[in-house]
Design an enzyme around this catalytic site. Structure first.
Site, short mmCIF file in Angstrom:
data_model
loop_
_atom_site.label_atom_id
_atom_site.label_comp_id
_atom_site.label_asym_id
_atom_site.label_seq_id
_atom_site.Cartn_x
_atom_site.Cartn_y
_atom_site.Cartn_z
N ARG A 1 0.86 -1.18 0.00
CA ARG A 1 0.00 0.00 0.00
C ARG A 1 0.90 1.22 0.00
NH1 ARG A 1 -5.90 0.04 2.11
NH2 ARG A 1 -6.44 -2.13 1.74
N LYS B 1 1.61 -2.78 12.04
CA LYS B 1 0.83 -1.82 12.83
C LYS B 1 -0.25 -1.15 11.97
CE LYS B 1 3.60 0.43 15.48
NZ LYS B 1 4.57 1.38 16.05
N LYS C 1 10.51 3.39 7.98
CA LYS C 1 11.13 4.03 9.14
C LYS C 1 12.41 4.72 8.71
CE LYS C 1 10.15 4.30 13.58
NZ LYS C 1 8.81 4.23 14.19
P1 NAD Z 1 11.32 10.54 23.08
O1 NAD Z 1 12.65 10.83 22.53
O2 NAD Z 1 10.32 11.64 23.10
O3 NAD Z 1 11.43 9.98 24.59
C1 NAD Z 1 12.17 8.88 24.98
C2 NAD Z 1 12.60 9.07 26.43
O4 NAD Z 1 13.24 7.88 26.90
C3 NAD Z 1 13.59 10.21 26.61
O5 NAD Z 1 13.13 11.10 27.59
C4 NAD Z 1 14.89 9.50 27.02
O6 NAD Z 1 15.68 10.28 27.90
C5 NAD Z 1 14.35 8.26 27.71
N1 NAD Z 1 15.30 7.14 27.76
C6 NAD Z 1 16.15 6.71 26.81
N2 NAD Z 1 16.87 5.65 27.24
C7 NAD Z 1 16.45 5.40 28.51
C8 NAD Z 1 16.81 4.44 29.50
N3 NAD Z 1 17.73 3.52 29.26
N4 NAD Z 1 16.18 4.49 30.70
C9 NAD Z 1 15.22 5.40 30.95
N5 NAD Z 1 14.84 6.35 30.04
C10 NAD Z 1 15.45 6.35 28.85
O7 NAD Z 1 10.80 9.27 22.26
P2 NAD Z 1 9.29 8.84 22.02
O8 NAD Z 1 8.82 9.48 20.76
O9 NAD Z 1 8.51 9.00 23.27
O10 NAD Z 1 9.50 7.29 21.68
C11 NAD Z 1 9.67 6.32 22.70
C12 NAD Z 1 9.35 4.95 22.14
O11 NAD Z 1 8.02 4.93 21.61
C13 NAD Z 1 10.25 4.49 20.97
O12 NAD Z 1 10.40 3.10 21.04
C14 NAD Z 1 9.42 4.84 19.74
O13 NAD Z 1 9.77 4.06 18.61
C15 NAD Z 1 8.04 4.52 20.25
N6 NAD Z 1 6.95 5.18 19.52
C16 NAD Z 1 6.89 6.54 19.41
C17 NAD Z 1 5.83 7.14 18.73
C18 NAD Z 1 5.66 8.64 18.65
O14 NAD Z 1 4.61 9.08 18.15
N7 NAD Z 1 6.60 9.45 19.10
C19 NAD Z 1 4.86 6.34 18.12
C20 NAD Z 1 4.94 4.95 18.25
C21 NAD Z 1 5.99 4.40 18.96
#
Ligand code: NAD
Length: 472
Positions: free
Chosen positions: A66, A94, A106
């Site tokens: 798609r 997803k 990605k």
């Molecule tokens: P982000 O960068 O906004 O936040 C991630 C946070 O995790 C940061 O504050 C960082 O300091 C913290 N972090 C990193 N390593 C760490 C550790 N070892 N221990 C504790 N804290 C730690 O990222 P996000 O957008 O919130 O994404 C987080 C996860 O969610 C990722 O796996 C991403 O792929 C997934 N995700 C994000 C979205 C989105 O819309 N942003 C959508 C689907 C999935």
């Protein structure tokens, strides 16, 4: 290689295979669904201070069944090709699962965003976008990036601006990227969407008394204790919305600088303000810092919410998990070997490809808004408001009673953009949960929600291929 650094891509493939054998699709079709269709690795120079740095970056389009393909862009020093392939694959499943009509993709830029100034990050983001345009790896009908770990609306605005400079006059250009600021063709409700989706998913899962009993827990999200790893975009909104709208209690938070706990509950909204002013969560009033940051995994709670990065729960720490539910807000937070241990212990894992699909769902709404060039609610809101007002007047005339002003304004309100976005997201999370749960209950050999989610997604993608006539 230790399990902690276990290959994330292999783990996604193993999960796919575990589900695929329980479907009746031909091998060739399953192989096609599983494979990454296009991988673009690039190295480009950017001037940082007085020197040049060569930046390594990727864009992977996992499935072209798609179009456009869709998926976030990650800024992290841990980025590598296989990680981006794993994340792109998850995007395909997803999107299929939540009926978002895109293939998965990605992007990854191998940098630690914290080490660069805003100006330097802008240069890197714009240069990355130029590379994507040059190779036709971005465009409203081709491939549409969004935020992920380390990126947000600011980066999306830079991408949009760079794209529009290069594609002057392209009428749908605003749809080349989602997760943009609202005043830059974004949509209300996108920033919070992933966290809000996590909340809707958990709330739905905990709403059925019989199912909860089978999992050994009381129904309802109210009063459930949560521990969150990663207080970024996804973790912070999951926390605040679960507290404010679900009455859940967050008793632990883990961030880069350490893990804090308070059995009485942590006010996440206040913690975020504290973190902003102090640059750390440590020392937040009423909380205690744990000796080891990694001990967030073993805190006694109902729901563990990994919301940082992949492979955080591994063979080395899975045994110490005390939670009954692991809510995969992050992508791939549990390694395959850890998963086997957890399932044996009876832990319920709510899989990433379902639970964090709120982001891509609202990104889809943003893309549709950009293509239609009109804000949601603009055309209908006042019409609905007038119709509801007339109905209330009719009831007042018939009963001789007057509706109080506050109630009247609630009853007669027409939906704004954010109301419609939340409604669409809630509908998506509820419907998809029941599709997965139906497979989980119906198929005898399916013993976990991840396998059920994979089967649901594979069936939908297989249907797409078959209706294209590619695999009769
Ligand atoms: P982000 O960068 O906004 O936040 C991630 C946070 O995790 C940061 O504050 C960082 O300091 C913290 N972090 C990193 N390593 C760490 C550790 N070892 N221990 C504790 N804290 C730690 O990222 P996000 O957008 O919130 O994404 C987080 C996860 O969610 C990722 O796996 C991403 O792929 C997934 N995700 C994000 C979205 C989105 O819309 N942003 C959508 C689907 C999935």
């Amino acid at each position: 290689m230790s399990d902690k650094q276990a290959n994330f891509y292999q783990s996604v493939e193993q999960n796919f295979d575990k589900a695929a054998v329980l479907t009746s699709h031909p091998k060739g079709l399953l192989d096609q669904i599983k494979s990454c269709n296009a991988i673009y690795q690039m190295n480009f120079p950017v001037r940082i201070g007085k020197d040049f740095q060569v930046i390594e970056a990727y864009r992977v389009q996992h499935s072209h069944h798609r179009l456009p393909t869709k998926g976030g862009i990650r800024f992290s020093h841990l980025v590598n090709q296989e990680e981006v392939m794993a994340l792109a694959s998850l995007m395909t499943y997803k999107c299929a699962l939540v009926d978002v009509p895109f293939g998965g993709a990605k992007g990854g830029v191998k940098i630690s965003a914290r080490k660069y100034t805003e100006e330097e990050l802008e240069k890197i983001t714009r240069r990355y976008t130029v590379e994507l345009v040059r190779k036709n790896f971005i465009g409203p009908g081709v491939d549409v990036p969004a935020p992920d770990y380390g990126t947000g609306p600011r980066e999306m605005a830079w991408i949009l601006d760079t794209y529009q400079q290069l594609k002057n006059g392209e009428i749908d250009s605003a749809a080349c990227v989602t997760g943009k600021p609202v005043n830059q063709n974004g949509i209300r409700g996108r920033t919070e969407a992933t966290g809000r989706g996590v909340f809707y998913g958990l709330r739905e899962m905990l709403s059925n008394e019989k199912d909860c009993k089978a999992w050994g827990m009381e129904p309802g999200i109210a009063g459930k204790t949560m521990v969150i790893q990663g207080l970024g975009n996804v973790g912070s909104y999951t926390g605040t919305i679960s507290i404010e709208e679900g009455d859940a209690k967050v008793i632990g938070v883990s961030e880069i600088e350490g893990t804090i706990v308070n059995p009485k509950g942590i006010d996440i909204a206040k913690l975020l303000k504290y973190k902003k002013s102090k640059g750390s969560i440590i020392g937040f009033p009423g909380t205690k810092k744990l000796k080891n940051r990694e001990d967030w995994v073993s805190i006694d709670c109902d729901i563990l919410v990994p919301a940082a990065l992949e492979s955080q729960i591994h063979k080395g720490n899975a045994k110490s998990v005390k939670a009954r539910i692991i809510a995969e807000a992050a992508n791939g937070p549990i390694t395959s070997s850890a998963e086997a241990i957890l399932l044996k212990k009876g832990v319920v894992i709510v899989p990433d490809m379902y639970l964090n699909a709120g982001g891509v769902t609202v990104s889809y709404f943003e893309w549709l808004k950009n293509l239609s060039h009109v804000r949601y609610g603009r055309i209908q809101k006042r019409f609905d408001q007038n119709a509801y007002t007339n109905l209330v007047k009719l009831v007042e005339d018939m009963t001789g009673k007057t509706v109080a002003a506050k109630r009247r304004s609630f009853l007669t309100r027409g939906a704004d953009e954010v109301d419609l976005v939340r409604s669409g997201l809630e509908e998506t999370m509820i419907t998809s949960y029941h599709q997965i749960f139906d497979v989980y209950k119906r198929k005898k050999k399916v013993t976990d929600l991840r396998t059920a989610a994979f089967i649901t997604a594979i069936d939908k993608i297989a249907n797409d291929y078959m209706s294209l006539g590619i695999f009769p």
